[in-house]
Design a protein around this motif. Structure first.
Motif, PDB file in Angstrom:
ATOM      1  N   HIS A 161       0.836  -1.206   0.000  1.00  0.00           N
ATOM      2  CA  HIS A 161       0.000   0.000   0.000  1.00  0.00           C
ATOM      3  C   HIS A 161       0.871   1.256   0.000  1.00  0.00           C
ATOM      4  O   HIS A 161       0.598   2.204  -0.760  1.00  0.00           O
ATOM      5  N   ARG A 162       1.912   1.278   0.827  1.00  0.00           N
ATOM      6  CA  ARG A 162       2.813   2.443   0.866  1.00  0.00           C
ATOM      7  C   ARG A 162       3.488   2.655  -0.478  1.00  0.00           C
ATOM      8  O   ARG A 162       3.587   3.780  -0.978  1.00  0.00           O
ATOM      9  N   LYS A 163       3.963   1.572  -1.070  1.00  0.00           N
ATOM     10  CA  LYS A 163       4.642   1.671  -2.358  1.00  0.00           C
ATOM     11  C   LYS A 163       3.670   2.167  -3.430  1.00  0.00           C
ATOM     12  O   LYS A 163       4.035   2.989  -4.282  1.00  0.00           O
ATOM     13  N   SER A 164       2.436   1.693  -3.381  1.00  0.00           N
ATOM     14  CA  SER A 164       1.435   2.095  -4.367  1.00  0.00           C
ATOM     15  C   SER A 164       1.058   3.563  -4.219  1.00  0.00           C
ATOM     16  O   SER A 164       0.910   4.278  -5.216  1.00  0.00           O
ATOM     17  N   LEU A 165       0.890   4.025  -2.980  1.00  0.00           N
ATOM     18  CA  LEU A 165       0.557   5.439  -2.770  1.00  0.00           C
ATOM     19  C   LEU A 165       1.625   6.348  -3.362  1.00  0.00           C
ATOM     20  O   LEU A 165       1.324   7.337  -4.038  1.00  0.00           O
ATOM     21  N   ALA A 166       2.887   6.010  -3.113  1.00  0.00           N
ATOM     22  CA  ALA A 166       3.979   6.848  -3.601  1.00  0.00           C
ATOM     23  C   ALA A 166       4.105   6.794  -5.111  1.00  0.00           C
ATOM     24  O   ALA A 166       4.395   7.801  -5.760  1.00  0.00           O
ATOM     25  N   ALA A 167       3.868   5.612  -5.703  1.00  0.00           N
ATOM     26  CA  ALA A 167       4.105   5.437  -7.132  1.00  0.00           C
ATOM     27  C   ALA A 167       2.894   5.780  -7.994  1.00  0.00           C
ATOM     28  O   ALA A 167       3.037   6.332  -9.088  1.00  0.00           O
ATOM     29  N   PHE A 168       1.692   5.450  -7.504  1.00  0.00           N
ATOM     30  CA  PHE A 168       0.494   5.581  -8.334  1.00  0.00           C
ATOM     31  C   PHE A 168      -0.500   6.618  -7.808  1.00  0.00           C
ATOM     32  O   PHE A 168      -1.425   7.005  -8.522  1.00  0.00           O
TER      33      PHE A 168
END
Length: 228
Positions: A161-168
């Motif tokens: 979720h953290r990676k997705s928020l930052a990337a997408f």
């Protein structure tokens, strides 16, 4: 008239639009972010969670649409900070740097190619992007479940979720929903019946597809596709 082509920047698309007449437009969510040029102004289009309705002003536009997850590294800004927003590049970067880049784009043979050159130079400075992001987009774009994809990538739910928020700009479930919408619209535009489109793209039924299209685009499916 709107035209686009594949970019020399891997996964990106270069496009140009010179509307023949003024009128509001509708930009559908696609998991991407764009670097835009409009009559000598550089703008960033953040990731959309719903259709973005343009104001309908006339004037030439050009853009470079990054592959999902690619733009935050280029901009140096997490995607969630730009979610559902359009901001001047000078709000994110030094105004002096933006003035120099704007002059370069304005002086190019065409603004779209100028944007592409800027992006290619920046990408060369940054190095190789995180391969996990492309794998994630590929899996969700094929309709893989979020939980199974996380397991395959060796990521915990919170980490994903953290990676997705930052990337997408949003979580993996929203990204999956947006990518499913794009798959469905591609089939429907090719003439696949709506019920079959729904079944092939993982919706429970045609009514589920219709609800999702209405919520994400603001229009009924038939109207969105020009009356089909």
């Amino acid at each position: 008239m709107y035209v686009e082509r594949g970019s020399r920047l891997a996964g990106a698309v270069v496009w140009a639009d010179n509307p023949s007449r003024p009128g509001a437009g509708r930009v559908l969510p696609d998991g991407c972010m764009d670097l835009l040029w409009n009559e000598g102004r550089l703008v960033v289009a953040g990731p959309d969670t719903r259709a973005y309705v343009t104001e309908g002003g006339s004037g030439r536009w050009a853009g470079l649409r990054f592959f999902p997850g690619q733009a935050p590294g280029f901009l140096g800004v997490p995607a969630h900070e730009l979610r559902d927003r359009r901001v001047d590049l000078a709000e994110l970067w030094s105004p002096a740097v933006v003035r120099r880049l704007t002059a370069r784009v304005n002086a190019a043979d065409d603004p779209a190619s100028g944007l592409e050159e800027v992006a290619l130079e920046r990408a060369a400075e940054l190095g190789r992007p995180d391969p996990v992001l492309r794998q994630l987009v590929g899996a969700l774009g094929e309709g893989r479940p979020v939980a199974a994809t996380a397991d395959e990538l060796g990521l915990g739910a919170r980490q994903l979720h953290r990676k997705s928020l930052a990337a997408f700009g949003y979580g993996p479930k929203t990204l999956s929903r947006v990518l499913r919408l794009q798959r469905a619209l591609a089939l429907a535009r090719d003439g696949v019946p709506f019920a079959e489109t729904a079944a092939r793209t993982g919706y429970a039924d045609q009514a589920h597809l219709a609800r999702d299209v209405r919520e994400l685009t603001g229009l009924p499916l038939g109207e969105l596709l020009g009356g089909r």
